[in-house]
Motif scaffolding. Structure first.
Motif, PDB file in Angstrom:
ATOM      1  N   ARG A 104      44.670 113.660 -25.992  1.00  0.00           N
ATOM      2  CA  ARG A 104      43.388 113.818 -26.684  1.00  0.00           C
ATOM      3  C   ARG A 104      42.407 112.837 -26.071  1.00  0.00           C
ATOM      4  O   ARG A 104      42.784 111.736 -25.670  1.00  0.00           O
ATOM      5  CB  ARG A 104      43.542 113.540 -28.174  1.00  0.00           C
ATOM      6  N   GLN A 105      41.131 113.244 -26.038  1.00  0.00           N
ATOM      7  CA  GLN A 105      40.110 112.361 -25.486  1.00  0.00           C
ATOM      8  C   GLN A 105      38.748 112.691 -26.064  1.00  0.00           C
ATOM      9  O   GLN A 105      38.505 113.802 -26.519  1.00  0.00           O
ATOM     10  CB  GLN A 105      40.046 112.470 -23.969  1.00  0.00           C
ATOM     11  N   ILE A 106      37.875 111.695 -26.013  1.00  0.00           N
ATOM     12  CA  ILE A 106      36.470 111.881 -26.373  1.00  0.00           C
ATOM     13  C   ILE A 106      35.658 111.594 -25.120  1.00  0.00           C
ATOM     14  O   ILE A 106      35.876 110.596 -24.441  1.00  0.00           O
ATOM     15  CB  ILE A 106      36.051 110.919 -27.504  1.00  0.00           C
ATOM     16  N   VAL A 107      34.715 112.481 -24.822  1.00  0.00           N
ATOM     17  CA  VAL A 107      33.761 112.272 -23.741  1.00  0.00           C
ATOM     18  C   VAL A 107      32.396 112.164 -24.415  1.00  0.00           C
ATOM     19  O   VAL A 107      31.966 113.101 -25.094  1.00  0.00           O
ATOM     20  CB  VAL A 107      33.775 113.426 -22.720  1.00  0.00           C
ATOM     21  N   HIS A 163      39.760 100.643 -24.511  1.00  0.00           N
ATOM     22  CA  HIS A 163      40.554 100.829 -23.281  1.00  0.00           C
ATOM     23  C   HIS A 163      40.172 102.152 -22.620  1.00  0.00           C
ATOM     24  O   HIS A 163      41.015 102.830 -22.029  1.00  0.00           O
ATOM     25  CB  HIS A 163      42.056 100.792 -23.543  1.00  0.00           C
ATOM     26  N   GLY A 164      38.898 102.502 -22.734  1.00  0.00           N
ATOM     27  CA  GLY A 164      38.398 103.746 -22.166  1.00  0.00           C
ATOM     28  C   GLY A 164      37.756 103.526 -20.813  1.00  0.00           C
ATOM     29  O   GLY A 164      38.100 102.596 -20.089  1.00  0.00           O
ATOM     30  N   ARG A 165      36.803 104.395 -20.508  1.00  0.00           N
ATOM     31  CA  ARG A 165      36.079 104.318 -19.237  1.00  0.00           C
ATOM     32  C   ARG A 165      34.595 104.487 -19.500  1.00  0.00           C
ATOM     33  O   ARG A 165      34.202 105.144 -20.460  1.00  0.00           O
ATOM     34  CB  ARG A 165      36.528 105.429 -18.291  1.00  0.00           C
ATOM     35  N   ARG A 172      41.388 104.035 -30.282  1.00  0.00           N
ATOM     36  CA  ARG A 172      42.408 103.493 -29.385  1.00  0.00           C
ATOM     37  C   ARG A 172      43.780 103.475 -30.055  1.00  0.00           C
ATOM     38  O   ARG A 172      44.788 103.845 -29.455  1.00  0.00           O
ATOM     39  CB  ARG A 172      42.036 102.083 -28.928  1.00  0.00           C
ATOM     40  N   ARG A 173      43.831 103.069 -31.318  1.00  0.00           N
ATOM     41  CA  ARG A 173      45.110 103.008 -32.042  1.00  0.00           C
ATOM     42  C   ARG A 173      45.762 104.382 -32.154  1.00  0.00           C
ATOM     43  O   ARG A 173      46.981 104.483 -32.229  1.00  0.00           O
ATOM     44  CB  ARG A 173      44.915 102.397 -33.426  1.00  0.00           C
ATOM     45  N   LEU A 174      44.955 105.440 -32.159  1.00  0.00           N
ATOM     46  CA  LEU A 174      45.486 106.808 -32.200  1.00  0.00           C
ATOM     47  C   LEU A 174      45.742 107.372 -30.807  1.00  0.00           C
ATOM     48  O   LEU A 174      46.108 108.539 -30.663  1.00  0.00           O
ATOM     49  CB  LEU A 174      44.522 107.728 -32.953  1.00  0.00           C
ATOM     50  N   GLY A 175      45.519 106.557 -29.779  1.00  0.00           N
ATOM     51  CA  GLY A 175      45.737 107.019 -28.412  1.00  0.00           C
ATOM     52  C   GLY A 175      44.645 107.939 -27.916  1.00  0.00           C
ATOM     53  O   GLY A 175      44.893 108.804 -27.068  1.00  0.00           O
ATOM     54  N   ILE A 176      43.437 107.776 -28.439  1.00  0.00           N
ATOM     55  CA  ILE A 176      42.307 108.620 -28.041  1.00  0.00           C
ATOM     56  C   ILE A 176      41.344 107.781 -27.208  1.00  0.00           C
ATOM     57  O   ILE A 176      40.560 107.003 -27.745  1.00  0.00           O
ATOM     58  CB  ILE A 176      41.571 109.200 -29.269  1.00  0.00           C
ATOM     59  N   PRO A 177      41.413 107.917 -25.881  1.00  0.00           N
ATOM     60  CA  PRO A 177      40.469 107.174 -25.036  1.00  0.00           C
ATOM     61  C   PRO A 177      39.073 107.800 -25.086  1.00  0.00           C
ATOM     62  O   PRO A 177      38.929 109.006 -25.301  1.00  0.00           O
ATOM     63  CB  PRO A 177      41.077 107.296 -23.637  1.00  0.00           C
ATOM     64  N   ILE A 178      38.079 106.961 -24.895  1.00  0.00           N
ATOM     65  CA  ILE A 178      36.696 107.412 -24.885  1.00  0.00           C
ATOM     66  C   ILE A 178      36.113 107.168 -23.501  1.00  0.00           C
ATOM     67  O   ILE A 178      36.146 106.044 -22.999  1.00  0.00           O
ATOM     68  CB  ILE A 178      35.849 106.660 -25.932  1.00  0.00           C
ATOM     69  N   THR A 179      35.616 108.228 -22.894  1.00  0.00           N
ATOM     70  CA  THR A 179      34.906 108.116 -21.628  1.00  0.00           C
ATOM     71  C   THR A 179      33.426 108.236 -21.941  1.00  0.00           C
ATOM     72  O   THR A 179      32.985 109.234 -22.509  1.00  0.00           O
ATOM     73  CB  THR A 179      35.332 109.228 -20.651  1.00  0.00           C
ATOM     74  N   THR A 180      32.676 107.195 -21.602  1.00  0.00           N
ATOM     75  CA  THR A 180      31.253 107.166 -21.908  1.00  0.00           C
ATOM     76  C   THR A 180      30.437 107.378 -20.644  1.00  0.00           C
ATOM     77  O   THR A 180      30.650 106.687 -19.647  1.00  0.00           O
ATOM     78  CB  THR A 180      30.860 105.805 -22.531  1.00  0.00           C
ATOM     79  N   SER A 190      43.313 118.109 -25.630  1.00  0.00           N
ATOM     80  CA  SER A 190      42.244 118.379 -26.591  1.00  0.00           C
ATOM     81  C   SER A 190      41.123 117.401 -26.313  1.00  0.00           C
ATOM     82  O   SER A 190      41.351 116.191 -26.285  1.00  0.00           O
ATOM     83  CB  SER A 190      42.732 118.183 -28.027  1.00  0.00           C
ATOM     84  N   SER A 191      39.934 117.924 -26.104  1.00  0.00           N
ATOM     85  CA  SER A 191      38.779 117.073 -25.819  1.00  0.00           C
ATOM     86  C   SER A 191      37.696 117.309 -26.859  1.00  0.00           C
ATOM     87  O   SER A 191      37.522 118.414 -27.360  1.00  0.00           O
ATOM     88  CB  SER A 191      38.202 117.399 -24.437  1.00  0.00           C
ATOM     89  N   ASP A 192      36.962 116.251 -27.145  1.00  0.00           N
ATOM     90  CA  ASP A 192      35.774 116.365 -27.979  1.00  0.00           C
ATOM     91  C   ASP A 192      34.612 115.819 -27.169  1.00  0.00           C
ATOM     92  O   ASP A 192      34.641 114.677 -26.734  1.00  0.00           O
ATOM     93  CB  ASP A 192      35.927 115.594 -29.288  1.00  0.00           C
ATOM     94  N   LEU A 193      33.631 116.660 -26.944  1.00  0.00           N
ATOM     95  CA  LEU A 193      32.431 116.277 -26.227  1.00  0.00           C
ATOM     96  C   LEU A 193      31.410 115.842 -27.266  1.00  0.00           C
ATOM     97  O   LEU A 193      31.035 116.610 -28.143  1.00  0.00           O
ATOM     98  CB  LEU A 193      31.913 117.466 -25.417  1.00  0.00           C
TER      99      LEU A 193
END
Length: 187
Positions: free
Chosen positions: A102-105, A174-176, A145-153, A12-15
């Motif tokens: 799950r991730q956020i971009v 702890h994202g990118r 981060r605590r929910l395991g959702i990395p953020i790629t910026t 699941s991704s959120d842009l």
């Protein structure tokens, strides 16, 4: 693609797209390259990974959800940058997804300048990096981060002060982070 290696291969991704006024400030159009990258990411995820889910959210003074079909028509508004509200909305959407991955971009120029108060009022400070706004934004990155959702910026500016903020933000989550000149963003 999701940056975590879980047993499930569905993601699941959120842009999250910055539509603040700074995206078109000083004669630099960051809005058009952001839309191009957003459209490319949507195309990649929906065609190559059809089982994945993808939501699109915008953030300015506040954050709101839009459809993928609206991306070509986005314009930067007379908004400040409420990164915290955008992250909060994306986190709430992703928390409801059943996928483990799950991730956020996030596509942004990196300068948070607003935050929503508990009473719903929006606090705004476009001058420099307001420590209160920065700290609340970093707290939201840590909550993800605590929910395991990395953020790629995807960083759309090279301002040293803003790059330093994005590096701190990335370290907390702890994202990118990817930095690019506007004419090289697609690459």
């Amino acid at each position: 693609r999701c940056s975590r290696d879980w047993s499930s291969d569905v993601c699941s991704s959120d842009l999250l797209i910055d539509v603040s006024h700074s995206m078109v400030l000083y004669g630099e159009d960051r809005n058009t390259p952001a839309k191009q990258v957003a459209l490319a990411l949507c195309e990649l995820i929906t065609t190559r990974y059809p089982k994945d889910s993808l939501d699109v959210c915008l953030f300015g003074d506040t954050a709101w959800r839009v459809s993928m079909e609206e991306i070509p028509y986005l314009s930067a508004g007379p908004y400040h940058t409420n990164t915290r509200d955008g992250l909060r909305l994306a986190r709430d959407i992703l928390r409801k997804k059943r996928q483990q991955n799950r991730q956020i971009v996030m596509l942004t120029d990196g300068k948070p300048s607003a935050l929503t108060e508990p009473d719903g009022e929006v606090y705004k400070n476009p001058f420099g990096l307001d420590r209160r706004v920065v700290n609340k934004t970093l707290e939201e990155a840590e909550a993800c981060r605590r929910l395991g959702i990395p953020i790629t910026t995807f960083m759309l500016t090279s301002d040293p002060l803003l790059v330093e903020f994005v590096e701190d933000f990335t370290r907390v989550n702890h994202g990118r982070a990817y930095y690019s000149k506007l004419d090289r963003l697609g690459a």
